[in-house]
Design a protein around this motif. Sequence first.
Motif, PDB file in Angstrom:
ATOM      1  N   PHE A  78       0.670  -1.519   0.177  1.00 42.03           N
ATOM      2  CA  PHE A  78      -0.262   0.051   0.126  1.00 42.03           C
ATOM      3  C   PHE A  78       0.780   1.012  -0.170  1.00 42.03           C
ATOM      4  O   PHE A  78       0.189   2.087  -0.595  1.00 42.03           O
ATOM      5  N   LEU A  79       1.476   1.227   0.996  1.00 46.56           N
ATOM      6  CA  LEU A  79       2.678   2.015   1.277  1.00 46.56           C
ATOM      7  C   LEU A  79       3.976   2.644  -0.514  1.00 46.56           C
ATOM      8  O   LEU A  79       3.641   3.922  -1.120  1.00 46.56           O
ATOM      9  N   LEU A  82       1.417   4.068  -2.940  1.00 43.67           N
ATOM     10  CA  LEU A  82       0.786   5.705  -2.179  1.00 43.67           C
ATOM     11  C   LEU A  82       1.795   6.934  -2.922  1.00 43.67           C
ATOM     12  O   LEU A  82       1.853   8.212  -3.469  1.00 43.67           O
ATOM     13  N   VAL A  85       0.954   9.078  -6.503  1.00 43.73           N
ATOM     14  CA  VAL A  85      -0.508   9.300  -5.496  1.00 43.73           C
ATOM     15  C   VAL A  85      -0.335  11.236  -5.546  1.00 43.73           C
ATOM     16  O   VAL A  85       0.997  12.063  -4.962  1.00 43.73           O
ATOM     17  N   THR A  87      -0.368  13.695  -3.066  1.00 46.62           N
ATOM     18  CA  THR A  87      -0.811  14.368  -1.581  1.00 46.62           C
ATOM     19  C   THR A  87      -1.563  14.068  -0.777  1.00 46.62           C
ATOM     20  O   THR A  87      -1.902  13.873   0.702  1.00 46.62           O
ATOM     21  N   ARG A  90      -3.585  10.935  -1.095  1.00 44.65           N
ATOM     22  CA  ARG A  90      -1.648  10.030   0.117  1.00 44.65           C
ATOM     23  C   ARG A  90      -2.582   9.679   1.524  1.00 44.65           C
ATOM     24  O   ARG A  90      -2.526   9.230   2.347  1.00 44.65           O
ATOM     25  N   ALA A  93      -5.935   8.325   2.062  1.00 42.98           N
ATOM     26  CA  ALA A  93      -6.098   6.871   1.920  1.00 42.98           C
ATOM     27  C   ALA A  93      -5.603   6.229   2.730  1.00 42.98           C
ATOM     28  O   ALA A  93      -5.702   5.357   3.658  1.00 42.98           O
ATOM     29  N   LEU A  94      -4.173   6.824   3.151  1.00 40.94           N
ATOM     30  CA  LEU A  94      -3.091   6.695   4.602  1.00 40.94           C
ATOM     31  C   LEU A  94      -4.765   6.817   5.473  1.00 40.94           C
ATOM     32  O   LEU A  94      -4.933   5.749   6.581  1.00 40.94           O
ATOM     33  N   PRO A 121      -5.238  -1.502   4.653  1.00 43.95           N
ATOM     34  CA  PRO A 121      -4.351  -1.179   3.369  1.00 43.95           C
ATOM     35  C   PRO A 121      -4.788  -2.112   1.678  1.00 43.95           C
ATOM     36  O   PRO A 121      -5.237  -1.766   0.871  1.00 43.95           O
ATOM     37  N   LEU A 125      -6.288  -0.442  -0.965  1.00 46.51           N
ATOM     38  CA  LEU A 125      -5.260   0.393  -2.482  1.00 46.51           C
ATOM     39  C   LEU A 125      -6.610  -0.544  -3.691  1.00 46.51           C
ATOM     40  O   LEU A 125      -6.556  -0.225  -4.671  1.00 46.51           O
ATOM     41  N   LEU A 128      -8.391   2.325  -3.810  1.00 48.35           N
ATOM     42  CA  LEU A 128      -7.339   3.774  -4.726  1.00 48.35           C
ATOM     43  C   LEU A 128      -7.196   2.842  -6.503  1.00 48.35           C
ATOM     44  O   LEU A 128      -7.788   4.031  -7.085  1.00 48.35           O
ATOM     45  N   ALA A 144      -0.257   7.231 -11.791  1.00 47.45           N
ATOM     46  CA  ALA A 144      -1.439   6.103 -10.219  1.00 47.45           C
ATOM     47  C   ALA A 144      -1.426   4.577 -10.692  1.00 47.45           C
ATOM     48  O   ALA A 144      -0.725   4.060  -9.900  1.00 47.45           O
TER      49      ALA A 144
END
Length: 450
Positions: A78-79, A82, A85, A87, A90, A93-94, A121, A125, A128, A144
Amino acid sequence: MLIHDAPGSPPPPAEPTGAARPRDRRVTAAWCGIAAAVLVLVAGELVAAHIDALGPLTSLAWDYVGRPKSATTPWAGFLLALVGVATRVRVIALAAAVGIDLIFVIIRAIEGRLFTVGNGPTIVLTALAVLAAWQWSGERRRTALRAIAFGALLILATKVGEIWLDITAWACPTVLDPYAELADHALGNPSWVVGHLLDLAGPVPLGVVRWVYFELPVAAIVVAVWQLRNVTAGVWPRHHLVRTFLALGLIGPLWYVVFPVVGPVLAFGPQGHGLELADVWPDIVPPLPFSVGPMPFDDITPRNCMPSLHTAWALSLFIHSRRGPLWLRVGGAFWLVCTLIATLGLGAHYGVDLVAGAALCLTVESALREPDRGWDNHRVRVVALGVVTFATTLLSTRYLAPTMADYPVLSGLALLGLLSALAITFYLTWFAPTRKSAKAERALVSSTPR
């Protein structure tokens, strides 16, 4: 032609541009990759059902609604996704991933189940990916989806790797640990030495190297995110750590069924469940036997020692951190040293496993670096030397182990000398100052008007 040439007729339709064709090829390649991933996941699930193991699709379903098998891998993928995409996306989503994970943690606590994370996540994910595919467009969408694909591949590769480990146990009723232990006499029996020293060091060093060993994805994501930090501005590196990690994860495990090994803590230590040859690791080095042969083992323990992929991955992480800032270089060196100590000191690998893993890493890395350079003599030379080093390690361990144990100094110098030659050739090919000067000269020549 005559109609279009007639007065007042509309102009002929435009021919397809050159840019459209590469884009079509990329779309086709993406769909082929998706189809291949689905096929592998389905095949893995069918095999898992046959051998009564956890399949990749079932394991993936647990990441969505059950108890994830790994808490680290979903967050690592997941990280990584990110980085592609903006900020603002991010942050949202986080926050969503943390919130969903918190809900699952509370539910598990109420029901009295074990603590873990990873649902959030995975769910975010997926959302996203759907958002980027259906709502975004242009370069934003391509960047992305490319980053999301890397993150998803990391997760899916882990799922497939898990069932492959079960397959190695099912397909290989005997293991070759006696050969590896015998060949390790040429290297000074490093697993016994490091294991004994780690026992003397106490619980703190043991805890540190154990954490480093099992949380390798954490360091990998740090290096990968640093390398991919500018992708939202359209700057994609031609080569990065994720490519090497995925290639090693694809190639390395294939050798587990060619050279099945379970490790000294199982074959010669206290965790063999009664199947060990002797419970002597790490205190007593087994004496040289009169004869050597494969030994039977259970059908649930993975045969995942030769080559050591932890060594290969940690070495690739170290290599990719060399061009970074000081903190990243120090971190890469720390992770490599601790991983090497852990692979030996925890009894997971023999020394020859590490030699094979290092050779595999340098070979794969050399095949992938600087793709624009092509396959010139320098690349061919280092890749060929890597193949020779890897093959020599496996073949000598399998067929010359008694000779290596009888002549340990000569055999050890030969094996380590071959690996050293590979490392020096790798450095001279990709990192030496003369190599940088030649690269700059080629760039200058290519940019000169003709």
